[in-house]
Design an enzyme around this catalytic site. Structure first.
Site, PDB file in Angstrom:
ATOM      1  N   TYR A   1      -5.945   0.477  -8.742  1.00 31.56           N
ATOM      2  CA  TYR A   1      -5.241   0.555  -7.458  1.00 31.56           C
ATOM      3  C   TYR A   1      -5.193  -0.810  -6.774  1.00 31.56           C
ATOM      4  O   TYR A   1      -4.137  -1.257  -6.322  1.00 31.56           O
ATOM      5  CB  TYR A   1      -5.954   1.581  -6.573  1.00 31.56           C
ATOM      6  CG  TYR A   1      -5.428   1.683  -5.166  1.00 31.56           C
ATOM      7  CD1 TYR A   1      -4.371   2.527  -4.853  1.00 31.56           C
ATOM      8  CD2 TYR A   1      -6.005   0.932  -4.129  1.00 31.56           C
ATOM      9  CE1 TYR A   1      -3.891   2.632  -3.550  1.00 31.56           C
ATOM     10  CE2 TYR A   1      -5.530   1.028  -2.833  1.00 31.56           C
ATOM     11  CZ  TYR A   1      -4.479   1.878  -2.545  1.00 31.56           C
ATOM     12  OH  TYR A   1      -3.997   1.968  -1.262  1.00 31.56           O
TER      13      TYR A   1
ATOM     14  N   VAL B   1       0.842  -1.205   0.000  1.00 27.49           N
ATOM     15  CA  VAL B   1       0.000   0.000   0.000  1.00 27.49           C
ATOM     16  C   VAL B   1       0.872   1.247   0.000  1.00 27.49           C
ATOM     17  O   VAL B   1       0.611   2.211  -0.748  1.00 27.49           O
ATOM     18  CB  VAL B   1      -0.953  -0.002   1.217  1.00 27.49           C
ATOM     19  CG1 VAL B   1      -1.652   1.350   1.361  1.00 27.49           C
ATOM     20  CG2 VAL B   1      -1.989  -1.114   1.084  1.00 27.49           C
TER      21      VAL B   1
ATOM     22  N   VAL C   1       2.319   1.810  -3.560  1.00 24.69           N
ATOM     23  CA  VAL C   1       1.355   2.277  -4.552  1.00 24.69           C
ATOM     24  C   VAL C   1       0.852   3.687  -4.217  1.00 24.69           C
ATOM     25  O   VAL C   1       0.639   4.510  -5.108  1.00 24.69           O
ATOM     26  CB  VAL C   1       0.169   1.291  -4.661  1.00 24.69           C
ATOM     27  CG1 VAL C   1      -0.896   1.824  -5.614  1.00 24.69           C
ATOM     28  CG2 VAL C   1       0.664  -0.065  -5.146  1.00 24.69           C
ATOM     29  N   GLU C   2       0.696   3.963  -2.936  1.00 25.84           N
ATOM     30  CA  GLU C   2       0.197   5.277  -2.531  1.00 25.84           C
ATOM     31  C   GLU C   2       1.194   6.390  -2.842  1.00 25.84           C
ATOM     32  O   GLU C   2       0.828   7.431  -3.380  1.00 25.84           O
ATOM     33  CB  GLU C   2      -0.123   5.274  -1.029  1.00 25.84           C
ATOM     34  CG  GLU C   2      -1.376   4.512  -0.652  1.00 25.84           C
ATOM     35  CD  GLU C   2      -2.653   5.231  -1.078  1.00 25.84           C
ATOM     36  OE1 GLU C   2      -2.591   6.395  -1.505  1.00 25.84           O
ATOM     37  OE2 GLU C   2      -3.723   4.595  -0.981  1.00 25.84           O
ATOM     38  N   SER C   3       2.462   6.201  -2.460  1.00 22.48           N
ATOM     39  CA  SER C   3       3.400   7.327  -2.564  1.00 22.48           C
ATOM     40  C   SER C   3       4.813   6.923  -2.958  1.00 22.48           C
ATOM     41  O   SER C   3       5.675   7.787  -3.069  1.00 22.48           O
ATOM     42  CB  SER C   3       3.466   8.047  -1.221  1.00 22.48           C
ATOM     43  OG  SER C   3       4.096   7.214  -0.250  1.00 22.48           O
TER      44      SER C   3
END
Length: 221
Positions: free
Chosen positions: A212, A123, A126-128
């Site tokens: 996502y 996570v 993928v987020e940042s």
């Protein structure tokens, strides 16, 4: 016909072949045949020998370049970054969190809230990409992209890296609990919110959320 120059070239070829272990025999053992073939083709003996020398030199170059070429290919190939204490990922490009202190924060937060560290890592990537300075147009902040309201409800400061990661891990724990441990639904809820997942009883039909979820699960599995 003066063959002294040709013989000299032939001797050099033989020496090259012998020193570098090039297969195909030593020209000196079969040079008369080479000359005959060259004359039948209308070539001068010197030209035939020069061609043979060029071929031998090319073979030597190829043999000597193997290791260097392999090293260059290896240098161009993407290197997998492994987090301490984490199982390596091979799908989806691998985990990008290469900062040792960041990986320790992920590990600590995962243990605190009993979430698989591989899931938190996926996570976070993928987020940042593990970047605390990342901020989305919608206002999501930091490594795991917490919205200010969500961060407030979790009791963390999203601008503090450690608290941000802890908040993200805690929110993942809440989503896992809400959906009976279903990782796919929990990941979808992290992105689109739990109400959207409940409404569609699964991943909402939003292209952004579907993409996502695919990315996170590719890294996690």
């Amino acid at each position: 016909m003066d063959l002294s120059g040709v013989r000299h070239i032939q001797a050099r070829i033989a020496d090259i072949q012998e020193r570098f272990g090039i297969p195909g025999g030593v020209p000196g053992l079969d040079f008369d045949n080479v000359l005959n073939k060259a004359m039948h083709k209308g070539e001068k003996p010197g030209q035939a020998a020069q061609k043979e020398e060029a071929a031998a030199a090319a073979a030597v170059e190829a043999a000597g370049a193997g290791t260097g070429a392999e090293k260059q290919q290896e240098a161009r190939a993407p290197r997998e970054v492994k987090l301490t204490g984490y199982a390596p990922h091979t799908k989806g490009g691998g985990i990008l969190l290469s900062d040792a202190s960041l990986s320790q924060m992920v590990k600590a937060a995962s243990e605190k809230y009993q979430v698989d560290p591989k899931l938190v890592s996926a996570v976070a990537e993928v987020e940042s990409g593990g970047n605390q300075g990342a901020e989305s147009p919608a206002g999501a902040i930091g490594v795991m992209q917490l919205m200010p309201d969500t961060a407030a409800s979790l009791g963390v400061n999203p601008y503090d890296k450690q608290q941000n990661i802890e908040g993200g891990a805690r929110y993942l724990r809440q989503m896992l609990d809400s959906f009976g441990g279903d990782v796919k639904k929990a990941v979808a809820a992290y992105n689109a919110g739990p109400n959207a997942v409940k409404k569609y009883d699964g991943v909402p039909p939003y292209p952004e959320t579907q993409n996502y979820v695919d990315k996170v699960l590719d890294l996690y599995r």
